[in-house]
Motif scaffolding. Sequence first.
Motif, PDB file in Angstrom:
ATOM      1  N   TYR A  47      -3.510  -2.859  33.424  1.00 46.65           N
ATOM      2  CA  TYR A  47      -2.888  -4.188  33.457  1.00 46.65           C
ATOM      3  C   TYR A  47      -2.023  -4.401  32.222  1.00 46.65           C
ATOM      4  O   TYR A  47      -2.382  -5.156  31.313  1.00 46.65           O
ATOM      5  N   LYS A  48      -0.896  -3.721  32.200  1.00 47.03           N
ATOM      6  CA  LYS A  48       0.014  -3.827  31.065  1.00 47.03           C
ATOM      7  C   LYS A  48       0.611  -5.230  30.995  1.00 47.03           C
ATOM      8  O   LYS A  48       1.050  -5.786  31.994  1.00 47.03           O
ATOM      9  N   GLY A  49       0.625  -5.778  29.795  1.00 44.76           N
ATOM     10  CA  GLY A  49       1.172  -7.115  29.586  1.00 44.76           C
ATOM     11  C   GLY A  49       0.109  -8.192  29.512  1.00 44.76           C
ATOM     12  O   GLY A  49       0.337  -9.259  28.951  1.00 44.76           O
ATOM     13  N   ILE A  50      -1.067  -7.908  30.084  1.00 41.29           N
ATOM     14  CA  ILE A  50      -2.164  -8.878  30.035  1.00 41.29           C
ATOM     15  C   ILE A  50      -2.951  -8.688  28.742  1.00 41.29           C
ATOM     16  O   ILE A  50      -3.206  -7.562  28.319  1.00 41.29           O
ATOM     17  N   PHE A  51      -3.333  -9.794  28.122  1.00 38.23           N
ATOM     18  CA  PHE A  51      -4.164  -9.724  26.913  1.00 38.23           C
ATOM     19  C   PHE A  51      -5.609  -9.489  27.352  1.00 38.23           C
ATOM     20  O   PHE A  51      -6.297 -10.416  27.781  1.00 38.23           O
ATOM     21  N   ILE A  52      -6.057  -8.257  27.262  1.00 37.64           N
ATOM     22  CA  ILE A  52      -7.427  -7.936  27.649  1.00 37.64           C
ATOM     23  C   ILE A  52      -8.376  -8.547  26.621  1.00 37.64           C
ATOM     24  O   ILE A  52      -8.228  -8.300  25.421  1.00 37.64           O
ATOM     25  N   PRO A  53      -9.339  -9.363  27.053  1.00 37.12           N
ATOM     26  CA  PRO A  53     -10.274  -9.976  26.090  1.00 37.12           C
ATOM     27  C   PRO A  53     -10.919  -8.919  25.200  1.00 37.12           C
ATOM     28  O   PRO A  53     -11.189  -7.799  25.642  1.00 37.12           O
ATOM     29  N   PRO A  54     -11.166  -9.266  23.932  1.00 35.54           N
ATOM     30  CA  PRO A  54     -11.694  -8.270  22.987  1.00 35.54           C
ATOM     31  C   PRO A  54     -13.194  -8.051  23.134  1.00 35.54           C
ATOM     32  O   PRO A  54     -13.924  -8.925  23.612  1.00 35.54           O
ATOM     33  N   LEU A  55     -13.627  -6.870  22.711  1.00 37.51           N
ATOM     34  CA  LEU A  55     -15.043  -6.544  22.612  1.00 37.51           C
ATOM     35  C   LEU A  55     -15.497  -6.730  21.165  1.00 37.51           C
ATOM     36  O   LEU A  55     -14.677  -6.620  20.245  1.00 37.51           O
ATOM     37  N   PRO A  56     -16.776  -6.977  20.934  1.00 35.90           N
ATOM     38  CA  PRO A  56     -17.275  -6.974  19.554  1.00 35.90           C
ATOM     39  C   PRO A  56     -17.187  -5.572  18.976  1.00 35.90           C
ATOM     40  O   PRO A  56     -17.077  -4.594  19.724  1.00 35.90           O
ATOM     41  N   ILE A 247      -3.823  -8.775  21.465  1.00 35.20           N
ATOM     42  CA  ILE A 247      -2.414  -9.142  21.687  1.00 35.20           C
ATOM     43  C   ILE A 247      -1.500  -8.109  21.045  1.00 35.20           C
ATOM     44  O   ILE A 247      -0.479  -7.710  21.624  1.00 35.20           O
ATOM     45  N   LYS A 248      -1.866  -7.648  19.858  1.00 32.29           N
ATOM     46  CA  LYS A 248      -1.047  -6.638  19.178  1.00 32.29           C
ATOM     47  C   LYS A 248      -1.021  -5.319  19.952  1.00 32.29           C
ATOM     48  O   LYS A 248       0.002  -4.628  19.981  1.00 32.29           O
ATOM     49  N   ALA A 249      -2.154  -4.982  20.606  1.00 30.35           N
ATOM     50  CA  ALA A 249      -2.172  -3.772  21.444  1.00 30.35           C
ATOM     51  C   ALA A 249      -1.222  -3.943  22.625  1.00 30.35           C
ATOM     52  O   ALA A 249      -0.515  -3.003  23.019  1.00 30.35           O
ATOM     53  N   THR A 250      -1.162  -5.151  23.194  1.00 26.80           N
ATOM     54  CA  THR A 250      -0.242  -5.434  24.296  1.00 26.80           C
ATOM     55  C   THR A 250       1.205  -5.387  23.802  1.00 26.80           C
ATOM     56  O   THR A 250       2.098  -4.927  24.517  1.00 26.80           O
ATOM     57  N   MET A 251       1.433  -5.856  22.584  1.00 29.47           N
ATOM     58  CA  MET A 251       2.781  -5.794  22.009  1.00 29.47           C
ATOM     59  C   MET A 251       3.215  -4.347  21.820  1.00 29.47           C
ATOM     60  O   MET A 251       4.401  -4.022  21.965  1.00 29.47           O
ATOM     61  N   LEU A 252       2.249  -3.466  21.510  1.00 33.99           N
ATOM     62  CA  LEU A 252       2.578  -2.050  21.375  1.00 33.99           C
ATOM     63  C   LEU A 252       2.953  -1.456  22.728  1.00 33.99           C
ATOM     64  O   LEU A 252       3.891  -0.656  22.831  1.00 33.99           O
ATOM     65  N   ASP A 253       2.237  -1.874  23.788  1.00 38.83           N
ATOM     66  CA  ASP A 253       2.607  -1.462  25.140  1.00 38.83           C
ATOM     67  C   ASP A 253       4.031  -1.908  25.459  1.00 38.83           C
ATOM     68  O   ASP A 253       4.819  -1.165  26.050  1.00 38.83           O
ATOM     69  N   ARG A 254       4.334  -3.137  25.069  1.00 40.15           N
ATOM     70  CA  ARG A 254       5.676  -3.676  25.312  1.00 40.15           C
ATOM     71  C   ARG A 254       6.726  -2.882  24.534  1.00 40.15           C
ATOM     72  O   ARG A 254       7.799  -2.570  25.078  1.00 40.15           O
ATOM     73  N   ALA A 255       6.418  -2.545  23.283  1.00 39.42           N
ATOM     74  CA  ALA A 255       7.360  -1.775  22.464  1.00 39.42           C
ATOM     75  C   ALA A 255       7.609  -0.398  23.077  1.00 39.42           C
ATOM     76  O   ALA A 255       8.754   0.072  23.121  1.00 39.42           O
ATOM     77  N   VAL A 313       4.790 -11.052  32.181  1.00 29.61           N
ATOM     78  CA  VAL A 313       3.341 -11.258  32.142  1.00 29.61           C
ATOM     79  C   VAL A 313       2.913 -11.771  30.770  1.00 29.61           C
ATOM     80  O   VAL A 313       2.074 -12.679  30.666  1.00 29.61           O
ATOM     81  N   MET A 314       3.493 -11.215  29.713  1.00 27.20           N
ATOM     82  CA  MET A 314       3.139 -11.640  28.356  1.00 27.20           C
ATOM     83  C   MET A 314       3.456 -13.113  28.118  1.00 27.20           C
ATOM     84  O   MET A 314       2.706 -13.817  27.438  1.00 27.20           O
ATOM     85  N   ASN A 315       4.571 -13.589  28.677  1.00 25.26           N
ATOM     86  CA  ASN A 315       4.931 -15.001  28.520  1.00 25.26           C
ATOM     87  C   ASN A 315       3.863 -15.906  29.129  1.00 25.26           C
ATOM     88  O   ASN A 315       3.459 -16.909  28.537  1.00 25.26           O
ATOM     89  N   ASP A 316       3.399 -15.530  30.332  1.00 23.33           N
ATOM     90  CA  ASP A 316       2.333 -16.308  30.985  1.00 23.33           C
ATOM     91  C   ASP A 316       1.031 -16.213  30.190  1.00 23.33           C
ATOM     92  O   ASP A 316       0.313 -17.200  30.027  1.00 23.33           O
ATOM     93  N   GLU A 317       0.727 -14.999  29.712  1.00 24.45           N
ATOM     94  CA  GLU A 317      -0.511 -14.778  28.965  1.00 24.45           C
ATOM     95  C   GLU A 317      -0.530 -15.564  27.663  1.00 24.45           C
ATOM     96  O   GLU A 317      -1.566 -16.096  27.262  1.00 24.45           O
TER      97      GLU A 317
END
Length: 364
Positions: A47-56, A247-255, A313-317
Amino acid sequence: MGTGVQSYISYRVITKTNLPEFEGAEKIVIRRYSDFEWLHDRLAEKYKGIFIPPLPEKNAVEKFRFSKEFIELRRQALDLFINRLASHPELKQSEDLRTFLQADEEKMDRARSYETGIFKKPGDFIQMFKSKVSDVVLGKEKPVEESTPEYEKLKHYIFELENHLAEAQKQAFRLVKRHRELGQSLADFGKAIKLLGACEGDSLEKVFSEVGSKSEMLSIKLQREADNLLFNFEEPLKDYVRAVQSIKATMLDRANAFRQHFDLDQERKYKELNLEKMKFMNPEKFSESETEFSELKAASEEATKRYEHIVSVMNDELARFQEQKTADIGLAFHEFAKGQAKLAKDIADAWRSILPKLEACSSS
């Protein structure tokens, strides 16, 4: 579960749903942390562009790994993770999520072992970033980066948010520590003042004993408020520090998607010019080159669609993230202020209740 170095924590995950794609209204499964990790990585890849919730965090200091506090903090964070997935309009439809919530342990193990090697973990992204940095240091060509005003604004916001959240979480940690230290000091003071009263005897013993009892009672209240601060104030802030990393991981996908789109588009333009020349200068090879160009054009268009999809997708997220963050952080600060107000009142009431006795003792 297990013994010695092989011991680990398992979690009971209870799912209640009325969605028809699930196997019944309620299901209970046992999962380890690594199962949650598997689900997170699968979703991050698909799911590229979606902010996947973080794990501890995965690693813990060995001596705290099985402490009651650590287990409860991790359980709380995993609970938040899985419920965020279940409430997300797109992620809740994931087949991997359904597998995680329904499969028995044997089927879950099979799903985890069926890895093809394409699912990258956060470490892979970090290594990828390091390699790009090395390219610049070694004088190689710097990769092209997206530089629209909208994207620059997003980057500025995320990095500013990360810094401020991290600082707030650090100060929240200090508040928890201070409450615990003050609580311990009050407990020690209570014991000492009781012993002093016993040494004095007569009326002082009774008054000092009450002062000591009040100190010990307030010590317990401070320790409870420290726990409340940890679970309902510091931990929510820490969770949003982790969320910014997602979010930064998603930004890397975007880059990466932008670079692929840009590189293929540049190559397409170059080949298109060469193709026009070849039509007149080398007609024998024109047909072969035209086929190659068509394939390149299709790949370029597909890369552009992937990049534009991630942006959309990122804009919506981001809108969803900001709305949820406002609610969650607002609640955390509300709980913080409410707890502090109650603690201050309890402390004031406790000391005020023994003032008359202390005044009578001092005047006599």
